[in-house]
Design an enzyme around this catalytic site. Sequence first.
Site, PDB file in Angstrom:
ATOM      1  N   CYS A   1       0.813  -1.230   0.000  1.00  0.00           N
ATOM      2  CA  CYS A   1       0.000   0.000   0.000  1.00  0.00           C
ATOM      3  C   CYS A   1       0.841   1.273   0.000  1.00  0.00           C
ATOM      4  O   CYS A   1       0.321   2.350  -0.282  1.00  0.00           O
ATOM      5  CB  CYS A   1      -0.941  -0.007   1.193  1.00  0.00           C
ATOM      6  SG  CYS A   1      -2.045  -1.440   1.242  1.00  0.00           S
TER       7      CYS A   1
ATOM      8  N   HIS B   1      -3.214   7.229   2.025  1.00  0.00           N
ATOM      9  CA  HIS B   1      -3.635   5.913   1.565  1.00  0.00           C
ATOM     10  C   HIS B   1      -5.010   5.631   2.156  1.00  0.00           C
ATOM     11  O   HIS B   1      -5.236   5.807   3.356  1.00  0.00           O
ATOM     12  CB  HIS B   1      -2.607   4.872   2.023  1.00  0.00           C
ATOM     13  CG  HIS B   1      -3.098   3.459   1.952  1.00  0.00           C
ATOM     14  ND1 HIS B   1      -3.728   2.963   0.829  1.00  0.00           N
ATOM     15  CD2 HIS B   1      -3.059   2.449   2.853  1.00  0.00           C
ATOM     16  CE1 HIS B   1      -4.049   1.697   1.055  1.00  0.00           C
ATOM     17  NE2 HIS B   1      -3.668   1.366   2.269  1.00  0.00           N
TER      18      HIS B   1
ATOM     19  N   ASN C   1     -10.142  -0.085   0.052  1.00  0.00           N
ATOM     20  CA  ASN C   1      -8.680  -0.007   0.059  1.00  0.00           C
ATOM     21  C   ASN C   1      -8.161  -0.602  -1.246  1.00  0.00           C
ATOM     22  O   ASN C   1      -8.224  -1.813  -1.448  1.00  0.00           O
ATOM     23  CB  ASN C   1      -8.150  -0.781   1.270  1.00  0.00           C
ATOM     24  CG  ASN C   1      -6.632  -0.743   1.388  1.00  0.00           C
ATOM     25  OD1 ASN C   1      -5.933  -0.327   0.475  1.00  0.00           O
ATOM     26  ND2 ASN C   1      -6.119  -1.197   2.517  1.00  0.00           N
TER      27      ASN C   1
END
Length: 325
Positions: A119, A252, A282
């Site tokens: 990520c 993020h 996500n």
Amino acid sequence: MSRYARITGTGSCLPPRQLSNADMVELLAQRQIETSDEWIVERTGIRSRHFVDDGVFASDLGVQAARQALKAAGVDAADIDLIIVATSTPDMVFPSTAAIIQHKLGVAGCPVFDVQAVCSGFIYALTVADAMIKAGTATRALVIGAEVFSRLLDFNDRTTCVLFGDGAGAVVLEVSDTPGILATDIHADGKHVGILCVPGHVSGGQILGDPLLKMDGQAVFKLAVGVLEDAARAVLAKAGRTEADIDWLIPHQANIRIMAGTARKLKLPMDKVVVTVDRHGNTSAASIPLALDHAVRAGQVKPGQTLLLEGVGGGFTWGAVLVDF
């Protein structure tokens, strides 16, 4: 003349299939696993996510995001002399997804490679591209985050399968005599490998280990807020800026509670935080460029503003980039 790197175009791509929390509740019910829209929203802030259809790969999403970014920057694919793709879900073991995207863009010759920092991947890729432009080894880079995380999910684990989605985001980064990327800061601590991982690999034509995502959510949460604050303060110090100079925090998009916790530590109101996690889930390395492009096209992010981009990921990796847009 000093060489700097500036973002001159953004783009994104979401697969058309959107699954609401109600869709996920129904999907899990077929496996006799209970969850609810309220449970998901309360813990994550997520209300929907996008999944690819069979036969669609990270490169397919990445090339669409890249084309949007190229159009926004007013440049042709042939003008690009560096392509970096951040992904944890490549099309193949090798070659790189960047090489596949290069071919799909119809160009050849420039260096291409993937970055794997989960990520945090887009932050890492942007940092590398910035360094290469400043060093004079590139003048116009395409930096892409592209993920198909739906293929790594364990739909018997309600704590993880509701979190992730698929998508891609991209930026064009060009050499400039005025600063764009002001500072970068990236880190990792491998002792935390086990808290977020896909512990499987291919050997002899077989999958060894477990090829599905595993996460210790509480451990990730505790680490994330602290390291994100540290990275944010590091890039501000390097650039000689303060929290008051930040127009937008673009984190993020992992979990609204992590994002809100980071904003509090930086004394930023939530109306200065770009939030897309509710609609996208996500999307790992794609989440920051996706959120950036969404904010640009919505008229939130404007030229001349200062942006703080930051992310954490498996590894455990983390980092931040401070940008004058």
